[in-house]
Design an enzyme around this catalytic site. Structure first.
Site, PDB file in Angstrom:
ATOM      1  N   LYS A  57       0.842  -1.207   0.000  1.00 45.35           N
ATOM      2  CA  LYS A  57       0.000   0.000   0.000  1.00 45.35           C
ATOM      3  C   LYS A  57       0.869   1.246   0.000  1.00 45.35           C
ATOM      4  O   LYS A  57       0.611   2.199  -0.738  1.00 45.35           O
ATOM      5  CB  LYS A  57      -0.915   0.019   1.245  1.00 45.35           C
ATOM      6  N   GLN A 101      -5.272  -1.352   9.735  1.00 45.25           N
ATOM      7  CA  GLN A 101      -5.142  -2.694   9.167  1.00 45.25           C
ATOM      8  C   GLN A 101      -5.785  -3.723  10.105  1.00 45.25           C
ATOM      9  O   GLN A 101      -5.487  -3.765  11.294  1.00 45.25           O
ATOM     10  CB  GLN A 101      -3.649  -3.004   8.954  1.00 45.25           C
ATOM     11  N   ASP A 124     -11.525   2.914   3.926  1.00 46.17           N
ATOM     12  CA  ASP A 124     -11.818   1.473   3.844  1.00 46.17           C
ATOM     13  C   ASP A 124     -13.331   1.239   3.728  1.00 46.17           C
ATOM     14  O   ASP A 124     -13.762   0.151   3.363  1.00 46.17           O
ATOM     15  CB  ASP A 124     -11.302   0.762   5.103  1.00 46.17           C
TER      16      ASP A 124
END
Ligand code: NAD
Length: 299
Positions: A57, A101, A124
């Site tokens: 990422k 995460q 997200d």
């Protein structure tokens, strides 16, 4: 006799590269206004798979011309400390997207952590407000993997109105948002899951099959209606002939004989996820500054 048209392989790797290029071009345009989109990624603990994701990422974020701000915390971090970091990132004008995460260590309440993120920075799309907005047809931050699947479907099929779509899997991060996205495209949507009776029969009526289960080759070739579009989200590690192999939730070798188009694993949905994360970060930056959003990069 008419030959069956050849099945189209939906190349997510190439598609994702095109999305990243479009994001990068738009980001370069923002630089003229002195604006650089910033993505903050928070990793708690040492999970090796998460470390690989975070590294990728970071690389792709920087390649697109955006700032990548990485926060690596030990797994002894308390939830209060993590929430304090999220508060700081929420207040930081250089940060347009925040990604925590998952999975988080067991002593943390993942829902509480995700819901502490400013919904405007929820790239997200897992915040309860983002989920609610998507479910009620309002402008939302859309979870990256289902957004990538939708982009592949639109690119292949154009208008999805009236198509029968089956989503296998009802998780909050893939199955449910995928179903809401397809509903918003005016598909007739069926959600199948571990308790569904006769999944094979349901799939055989589907123009679109999205498999997000996590069971290697669950979806058999004879479940696929001739000409259907098959999106395989699954990533499963299996051993075959003594070799480690990545396979999807679809029995690719047989499904390809019936499908009109199908995503491979790897190289299908997988690469779309980070590309859509970059797209969401750019979208969040544009919204934060009241600028027009880039076209074709949102749902
Ligand atoms: P999950 O475990 O949270 O959900 C799986 C779903 O599958 C559940 O809703 C369950 O009801 C359903 N299910 C389980 N067994 C079933 C069966 N036998 N028949 C029908 N349905 C069944 O998983 P998830 O997070 O949604 O991920 C699904 C898969 O997608 C995994 O393989 C995961 O690795 C992969 N994934 C890929 C990406 C990506 O490509 N970037 C992103 C997210 C998830």
């Amino acid at each position: 006799m008419n030959a069956m048209p050849e099945t189209v392989l939906l190349d997510g790797k190439a598609f994702a590269a095109r999305i990243r290029a479009r994001v990068a071009a738009h980001v370069a345009g923002l630089a003229d206004r002195g604006l650089v989109p910033g993505l903050a990624v928070v990793l708690v603990g040492e999970d090796p798979a998460s470390q690989v994701y975070i590294r990728n990422k970071g690389i792709q974020t920087r390649d697109a011309g955006m700032n990548s701000l990485e926060h690596k915390l030990p797994d002894t971090t308390s939830q209060a400390e993590l929430l304090a970091l999220i508060d700081r990132l929420n207040a930081d004008p250089a940060v347009h997207g925040i990604l925590v995460q998952l999975p988080l260590p067991g002593h943390m309440d993942a829902d509480a952590v995700i819901n502490a993120i400013d919904p405007a920075k929820d790239v997200d799309g897992f915040h309860i407000l983002s989920a609610g907005r998507l479910a009620t047809g309002q402008r939302a931050m859309v979870p990256c993997t289902p957004l990538g699947c939708l982009m592949l479907l639109r690119d292949r099929l154009g208008d999805l109105t009236g198509l029968n779509a089956v989503v296998i899997g009802r998780s909050n991060i893939v199955g449910k948002p995928m179903a809401h996205l397809l509903l918003a495209e005016s598909c007739t949507v069926t959600i199948a899951h571990s308790r569904t009776r006769d999944i094979a029969d349901i799939c055989r009526r589907a123009d679109i099959v999205v498999a997000a289960v996590g069971r290697p080759r669950l979806v058999k070739g004879d479940w696929i209606k001739p000409g259907a579009t098959v999106i395989d989200v699954g990533i499963n590690r299996v051993e075959q002939d003594g070799k480690a192999l990545l396979v999807g939730d679809v029995d690719f070798a047989n499904a390809i004989k019936a499908a009109g188009a199908i995503t491979p694993v790897p190289g299908g949905v997988g690469p779309m996820t980070i590309a859509c994360l970059l797209a969401n970060t750019l979208t969040a930056c544009c919204r934060a500054h009241g600028l027009p959003e880039p076209e074709g990069l949102t749902a």
